[in-house]
Enzyme design. Structure first.
Site, PDB file in Angstrom:
ATOM      1  N   LYS A 290       0.825  -1.765   0.298  1.00  0.00           N
ATOM      2  CA  LYS A 290       0.157   0.178   0.042  1.00  0.00           C
ATOM      3  C   LYS A 290       0.649   1.354   0.064  1.00  0.00           C
ATOM      4  CE  LYS A 290      -4.365   1.346   0.160  1.00  0.00           C
ATOM      5  NZ  LYS A 290      -5.298  -0.035   0.140  1.00  0.00           N
TER       6      LYS A 290
ATOM      7  N   ASP B  23      -6.722   4.500  -4.816  1.00  0.00           N
ATOM      8  CA  ASP B  23      -7.558   3.984  -3.499  1.00  0.00           C
ATOM      9  C   ASP B  23      -8.126   5.672  -3.263  1.00  0.00           C
ATOM     10  OD1 ASP B  23      -7.104   1.946  -1.423  1.00  0.00           O
ATOM     11  OD2 ASP B  23      -6.846   3.858   0.308  1.00  0.00           O
TER      12      ASP B  23
END
Ligand code: GLU
Length: 414
Positions: free
Chosen positions: A106, A146
């Site tokens: 991430k 995201d």
């Protein structure tokens, strides 16, 4: 003692609990409780007014035993390194729950796209990829969208990476525009996957879909699309919200109209609705509640007041472990993020496969393959949770950690 709302502490607590249920060896658990690599970067960007601002960003790669890292990049003013580490751990779990050949990763940049021009957004996107270029790649770590990033941002990022490599490299990133190797259906994939899990849960609980009431917190890509798809399925979406306000209409909201209002600014511009707070939205008496915004919105403090029968986590980490326990106790079914929002990364995987094989699929094909992965995964998780008398979250973690532990063993790491 009050529960920690640090996402990294929460993710470690979840991994430990599932590892104990599985009986994993302590050193295996220790590996899974930490990311393998975290890169912290600072990079200068020239703003429209001529000032140079230094931005901070992170990329965390949790585990690569099962394949390259995979996971989105978020742009948000509250990004922290601990949040990114937690999100990378959740990506490992998510990829393994649905059986994708990836470990978790991430990224995050501390910035607020809501106050930036398109030009500034582009320069931040390119600057971040330049700063992390050495550790990403189609066989190393593949980013995606995201919170507050989208296909346009992915296009700039792919272009920057390709220029640095001197090779057209669409497979380095997913969630791209269709014209440069994006997959049909990626835009709706997170919401579609979420809707598939909600429909399975309703079937299991014997709840009729027609007329069932829904509240959705968050009106970004996942939230607004889930609201639209659930309304199309015949459900009554009575409440939705964005970061500025919530809107409510008992007879069911007009989602298409709200999407137009949102595109023009924020949900504050809606008409013919009652305005409610984000907190009130969560406590609305509905059949299905979909938190589709940020972490830690359902905690020990408000879990007792949640009146939904099913909570489907379209966001990552919206329900804390203490809240999980309270909801489980009162019979609320929580479909955990690592399953409920896994549709996004699943179609990202399809996009990567299409890029690597240079052959492209129809939208129908993508949706059919998505359902073939999400629906059986739902039942695998649900059955295991029932067997162990635990939450679906723990069921999902047990499946995922077992797969990760097996991969590490097969590679001779443990
Ligand atoms: N950011 C999304 C998630 O949290 C998608 C990740 C991806 O497609 O790689 O699952």
């Amino acid at each position: 003692m009050a529960e920690s709302l640090n996402s990294y502490v929460i993710a470690q607590r979840q991994v430990e609990e599932a590892a104990n249920l599985l009986g994993l060896e302590p050193h295996v658990t220790e590996i899974l409780k930490r990311p393998r690599r975290v890169l912290s970067v600072s990079f200068p960007v020239r703003m429209d007014d001529g000032r140079i601002v230094v931005f901070d960003g992170y990329r965390s790669q949790h585990n690569d035993a099962m394949g390259p890292g995979k996971g989105g990049i978020r742009f948000h003013p509250q990004v922290t390194v601990d949040e990114v580490k937690a999100l990378s751990m959740w990506m490992t779990i998510k990829c393994q729950v649905v059986g994708l050949p990836y470990g978790g990763a991430k990224g995050g940049v501390v910035c607020d796209p809501r106050t930036m021009s398109q030009g500034e957004l582009e320069r931040v996107s390119r600057g971040f990829i330049e700063a992390i270029a050495q550790i990403i790649g189609p066989d190393k770590d593949i980013p995606a969208p995201d919170v507050y990033t989208n296909a346009t941002v992915m296009g700039w990022m792919m272009d920057t990476y390709s220029r640095l490599q001197g090779t057209y490299s669409p497979a380095v990133i997913t969630g791209k525009p269709l014209s440069i190797g994006g997959s049909k259906g990626r835009d709706e994939a997170t919401a579609r996957g979420c809707v598939l899990t909600v429909l399975e849960a309703m079937k299991e609980r014997g709840l009729p879909v027609q007329g069932a009431s829904v509240a959705v917190q968050g009106f970004g890509n996942a939230g607004r699309t889930a609201a639209r798809l659930l309304a199309e399925a015949g459900m009554r979406v009575v409440a939705v919200s964005d970061s500025s306000t919530g809107v409510y209409h008992d007879g069911g909201l007009d989602i298409a109209q709200l999407e137009r209002v949102k595109d023009a600014g924020s949900l504050r511009g809606a008409t013919g609705v009652s305005f409610i707070t984000n907190e009130e939205l969560l406590e609305t008496p509905v059949d299905v509640l979909i938190p589709a915004a940020l972490e830690n919105v359902i905690t020990a403090e408000n879990a007792g007041r949640i009146r939904a029968q099913i909570v489907a986590e379209a966001a990552n980490g919206p329900v804390t472990p203490d809240a999980d326990a309270i909801l489980f106790e009162k019979g609320t079914l929580v479909i955990p993020d690592v399953l409920a929002n896994a549709g996004g990364v699943t179609v990202s995987y399809f996009e990567w496969v299409q890029n690597l094989t240079h052959s492209y699929w129809s939208r129908e094909e993508v949706y059919a393959k998505l359902a073939d992965i999400i629906v059986p995964s739902y039942h695998e998780v649900s059955d295991l949770a029932r067997e162990h008398g635990t939450t679906m979250r723990m069921g999902a973690y047990m499946i995922a950690l077992r797969r990760a532990a097996d991969a590490m063993k097969a590679r001779g790491w443990v």
